[in-house]
Scaffold this motif. Structure first.
Motif, mmCIF file in Angstrom:
data_model
loop_
_atom_site.group_PDB
_atom_site.id
_atom_site.type_symbol
_atom_site.label_atom_id
_atom_site.label_comp_id
_atom_site.label_asym_id
_atom_site.label_seq_id
_atom_site.Cartn_x
_atom_site.Cartn_y
_atom_site.Cartn_z
ATOM 1 N N GLY A 75 30.026 43.401 13.714
ATOM 2 C CA GLY A 75 31.288 43.881 13.199
ATOM 3 C C GLY A 75 32.467 43.478 14.057
ATOM 4 O O GLY A 75 32.321 42.795 15.075
ATOM 5 N N SER A 76 33.659 43.924 13.653
ATOM 6 C CA SER A 76 34.897 43.573 14.344
ATOM 7 C C SER A 76 35.764 44.798 14.571
ATOM 8 O O SER A 76 35.708 45.770 13.813
ATOM 9 N N LEU A 77 36.577 44.734 15.616
ATOM 10 C CA LEU A 77 37.569 45.750 15.922
ATOM 11 C C LEU A 77 38.787 45.074 16.522
ATOM 12 O O LEU A 77 38.670 44.016 17.140
ATOM 13 N N ARG A 78 39.950 45.684 16.349
ATOM 14 C CA ARG A 78 41.153 45.230 17.018
ATOM 15 C C ARG A 78 41.734 46.378 17.821
ATOM 16 O O ARG A 78 42.097 47.418 17.269
ATOM 17 N N LEU A 79 41.812 46.186 19.134
ATOM 18 C CA LEU A 79 42.384 47.168 20.031
ATOM 19 C C LEU A 79 43.865 46.898 20.227
ATOM 20 O O LEU A 79 44.293 45.747 20.238
ATOM 21 N N SER A 80 44.635 47.968 20.397
ATOM 22 C CA SER A 80 46.063 47.851 20.634
ATOM 23 C C SER A 80 46.432 48.562 21.922
ATOM 24 O O SER A 80 45.843 49.582 22.267
ATOM 25 N N CYS A 81 47.417 48.029 22.627
ATOM 26 C CA CYS A 81 47.942 48.638 23.844
ATOM 27 C C CYS A 81 49.456 48.636 23.763
ATOM 28 O O CYS A 81 50.079 47.569 23.813
ATOM 29 N N ALA A 82 50.036 49.816 23.634
ATOM 30 C CA ALA A 82 51.481 49.961 23.558
ATOM 31 C C ALA A 82 52.036 50.287 24.939
ATOM 32 O O ALA A 82 51.591 51.242 25.581
ATOM 33 N N ALA A 83 53.006 49.500 25.389
ATOM 34 C CA ALA A 83 53.608 49.677 26.705
ATOM 35 C C ALA A 83 55.009 50.261 26.576
ATOM 36 O O ALA A 83 55.761 49.920 25.658
ATOM 37 N N SER A 84 55.357 51.124 27.517
ATOM 38 C CA SER A 84 56.689 51.704 27.554
ATOM 39 C C SER A 84 57.123 51.869 29.004
ATOM 40 O O SER A 84 56.303 51.831 29.914
ATOM 41 N N GLY A 85 58.422 52.056 29.218
ATOM 42 C CA GLY A 85 58.957 52.189 30.559
ATOM 43 C C GLY A 85 59.626 50.906 31.010
ATOM 44 O O GLY A 85 60.256 50.216 30.218
ATOM 45 N N SER A 86 59.459 50.559 32.296
ATOM 46 C CA SER A 86 60.091 49.374 32.879
ATOM 47 C C SER A 86 59.251 48.134 32.622
ATOM 48 O O SER A 86 58.740 47.491 33.546
ATOM 49 N N ILE A 87 59.121 47.765 31.363
ATOM 50 C CA ILE A 87 58.220 46.678 30.989
ATOM 51 C C ILE A 87 58.801 45.296 31.264
ATOM 52 O O ILE A 87 58.054 44.314 31.288
ATOM 53 N N SER A 88 60.098 45.190 31.481
ATOM 54 C CA SER A 88 60.715 43.886 31.696
ATOM 55 C C SER A 88 60.251 43.226 32.984
ATOM 56 O O SER A 88 60.350 42.009 33.122
ATOM 57 N N ARG A 89 59.744 43.985 33.937
ATOM 58 C CA ARG A 89 59.302 43.446 35.222
ATOM 59 C C ARG A 89 57.830 43.017 35.230
ATOM 60 O O ARG A 89 57.355 42.486 36.227
ATOM 61 N N LEU A 90 57.123 43.225 34.159
ATOM 62 C CA LEU A 90 55.712 42.852 34.092
ATOM 63 C C LEU A 90 55.564 41.346 33.924
ATOM 64 O O LEU A 90 56.279 40.723 33.153
ATOM 65 N N ASN A 91 54.609 40.752 34.648
ATOM 66 C CA ASN A 91 54.372 39.317 34.512
ATOM 67 C C ASN A 91 53.057 38.989 33.809
ATOM 68 O O ASN A 91 52.810 37.833 33.460
ATOM 69 N N ALA A 92 52.215 39.996 33.587
ATOM 70 C CA ALA A 92 50.960 39.761 32.893
ATOM 71 C C ALA A 92 50.390 41.075 32.384
ATOM 72 O O ALA A 92 50.643 42.140 32.952
ATOM 73 N N MET A 93 49.607 40.996 31.326
ATOM 74 C CA MET A 93 48.863 42.133 30.823
ATOM 75 C C MET A 93 47.461 41.660 30.477
ATOM 76 O O MET A 93 47.221 40.461 30.305
ATOM 77 N N GLY A 94 46.538 42.600 30.387
ATOM 78 C CA GLY A 94 45.177 42.207 30.092
ATOM 79 C C GLY A 94 44.311 43.374 29.663
ATOM 80 O O GLY A 94 44.763 44.521 29.585
ATOM 81 N N TRP A 95 43.054 43.035 29.381
ATOM 82 C CA TRP A 95 42.057 44.021 28.996
ATOM 83 C C TRP A 95 40.878 43.939 29.947
ATOM 84 O O TRP A 95 40.416 42.841 30.296
ATOM 85 N N TYR A 96 40.394 45.092 30.367
ATOM 86 C CA TYR A 96 39.190 45.222 31.163
ATOM 87 C C TYR A 96 38.236 46.149 30.427
ATOM 88 O O TYR A 96 38.643 46.893 29.532
ATOM 89 N N ARG A 97 36.956 46.105 30.815
ATOM 90 C CA ARG A 97 36.003 47.031 30.217
ATOM 91 C C ARG A 97 35.014 47.511 31.272
ATOM 92 O O ARG A 97 34.730 46.821 32.241
#
Length: 118
Positions: free
Chosen positions: A16-38
């Motif tokens: 099967g399939s799933l789509r995960l979402s991650c919503a970011a808020s706050g001082s997001i302009s300073r972020l240089n990368a995002m990712g997923w871990y498990r």
């Protein structure tokens, strides 16, 4: 200063399939990368995929071809599309955001459970 909220996890059958979402808020302009871990029960937390502020993606070799990371800057959201799921994919999936280069600051979401079972 950065808050991350994951959603989209659940129970699915093998293949099967799933789509995960991650919503970011706050001082997001300073972020240089995002990712997923498990993290599976009794195991360490492993990197799944990352995406930089410039749009460059990177994947764990074992997952390349099944998982796809993407982002929607207008919605401040990162996604993880998971296809052909296997029982071994069962884990808590965490969203990560990073600022800085030499000295980094990491932010983590609460995690969302993905269970693959028949």
């Amino acid at each position: 200063q950065v808050q991350l909220v994951e959603s989209g996890g659940g129970l699915v059958q093998p293949g099967g399939s799933l789509r995960l979402s991650c919503a970011a808020s706050g001082s997001i302009s300073r972020l240089n990368a995002m990712g997923w871990y498990r993290q599976a029960p009794g195991k360490q937390r492993d990197l799944v995929a990352t995406i930089t502020s410039g749009g460059t993606t990177s994947y764990s070799d074992s997952l390349k071809g099944r998982f796809t990371i993407s982002r929607d800057n207008a919605k401040n959201t990162v996604y993880l599309q998971m296809n052909s799921l296997k029982a071994e994919d069962t884990a808590v999936y965490y969203c990560n955001a990073r600022s800085g280069v030499v000295v980094t600051i990491d932010y983590w979401g609460q995690g969302t459970q993905v269970t693959v079972s028949s």
